[in-house]
Scaffold this motif. Structure first.
Motif, mmCIF file in Angstrom:
data_model
loop_
_atom_site.group_PDB
_atom_site.id
_atom_site.type_symbol
_atom_site.label_atom_id
_atom_site.label_comp_id
_atom_site.label_asym_id
_atom_site.label_seq_id
_atom_site.Cartn_x
_atom_site.Cartn_y
_atom_site.Cartn_z
ATOM 1 N N TYR A 115 -16.212 -5.534 49.863
ATOM 2 C CA TYR A 115 -15.927 -4.424 48.962
ATOM 3 C C TYR A 115 -17.034 -3.370 48.940
ATOM 4 N N SER A 116 -18.221 -3.717 49.385
ATOM 5 C CA SER A 116 -19.293 -2.717 49.413
ATOM 6 C C SER A 116 -19.424 -2.031 50.768
ATOM 7 N N LEU A 117 -19.073 -2.734 51.855
ATOM 8 C CA LEU A 117 -19.286 -2.203 53.195
ATOM 9 C C LEU A 117 -18.020 -2.101 54.030
ATOM 10 N N GLY A 118 -16.925 -2.667 53.544
ATOM 11 C CA GLY A 118 -15.688 -2.666 54.324
ATOM 12 C C GLY A 118 -15.190 -1.276 54.659
ATOM 13 N N ALA A 119 -15.450 -0.320 53.777
ATOM 14 C CA ALA A 119 -14.990 1.051 54.016
ATOM 15 C C ALA A 119 -15.759 1.735 55.132
ATOM 16 N N ILE A 120 -16.875 1.157 55.541
ATOM 17 C CA ILE A 120 -17.698 1.763 56.588
ATOM 18 C C ILE A 120 -17.394 1.160 57.952
#
Length: 310
Positions: A115-120
């Motif tokens: 949830y903190s890095l998946g969008a990257i």
């Protein structure tokens, strides 16, 4: 849980709706330069459909437009989190929290990173997962090598951090207490055979990567995909509950390389099992996904170029 799904999906819809220019859209939500057909979905908790494009959610790495450097840093940081949480729990708190606590630490690390890095970067954090995405046609070949190197680097740095902290305790010994390294055979936890270790790691990785590919597929509803990180983390927790006593659970070559580099000896000698078996399991899962087994009839996978799903 239902409210969490609605809230997360709402955030994705707002980010998509109020960006009039591609340059204003966060890298995880930038659409392909090719026009995408409108899709109809049902709003959570309502029978009334809404019109428009279903937003691409963070785990759809094939549609991402983030710079490669940023992706690699995200993979390195995410794998650091995985090793620091999981191996750190085993080394620093193993006697206090037991195998259940260690299993939860590994699972929660995936949730945090997703949830903190998946969008990257898609938060693969695992060469076997990246290979699964590659074999499924959901990752460009050019990105695979960089992802693997970043994941291994993150695991090594995470192991180093755990070692430096553990070394602050007077009775800690690397040879005796280790760093949460994987293993099998005489002297290692349940003392399972090499054959048992190979079978467990192959099957567990296959299941794990199948869940990841299915939960993050482009045909999955926004509400379901918003909870993908939780589903993936709980799956890893379950795998640890089954297999900690067998191999310490790898299902991730990078996670195994990190501690083995510092521990050496038997950890390095056994390392090939935790590279070969997880990679084979991840590749098999990718091929199964590419075959269409996990997709409803008529739905095609999103290509690695980021082109729209037809």
């Amino acid at each position: 849980m239902r409210l969490l799904g609605v809230a997360l999906v709402g955030d994705f819809q707002v980010a998509h709706k109020f960006s009039d220019h591609e340059s204003d859209i966060p890298c995880s939500y930038r659409p392909s330069r090719q026009p995408k057909p409108a899709r109809t979905a049902t709003a959570p908790g309502s029978a009334a459909p809404f019109q428009g494009e279903v937003p691409q959610l963070p785990f759809h790495s094939e549609t991402r437009r983030c710079p490669m450097t940023k992706k690699l840093l995200a993979e390195m940081l995410g794998t650091f989190i995985l090793v620091f949480f999981g191996c750190g729990a085993a080394v620093l708190m193993g006697e206090q929290i037991g195998m259940l606590g260690i299993a939860l630490a590994f699972g929660l690390s995936i949730v945090a990173a997703a949830y903190s890095l998946g969008a990257i970067s898609g938060a693969h954090l695992n060469p076997a997962v990246s290979l699964g995405f590659l074999m499924a046609g959901r990752m460009p070949v050019a990105e695979f090598g960089g992802y693997v190197l970043a994941q291994v680097a993150g695991a090594v740095i995470g192991s180093l951090a755990v070692f430096l902290i553990a070394s602050g305790k007077a009775d800690y010994s690397l040879a005796t207490n280790g760093l949460g390294q994987n293993g099998f055979g005489a002297g290692y936890l349940g003392e399972y055979s090499m054959g048992a270790a190979l079978i467990f790691e192959l099957l567990a990785t296959f299941i794990f990567v199948c869940v990841i590919l299915a939960a993050t597929a482009s045909h999955v509803s926004p509400a379901s995909t918003a909870l993908a990180g939780l589903a993936i983390g709980l799956t890893l927790t379950g795998i640890h509950l089954v297999g900690i006593n067998v191999t310490g659970v790898s299902v991730n070559p990078a996670r195994s390389v990190g501690p083995a580099v510092f521990v050496g000896g038997k950890a390095l000698a056994d390392l090939w099992v935790f590279i070969v078996a997880p990679l084979a399991g991840g590749a098999a899962a990718g091929l199964a996904h590419a075959s269409g087994f996990f997709r409803p009839g008529g739905v095609q996978p999103a290509p690695a170029t980021g082109a729209p799903v037809v």
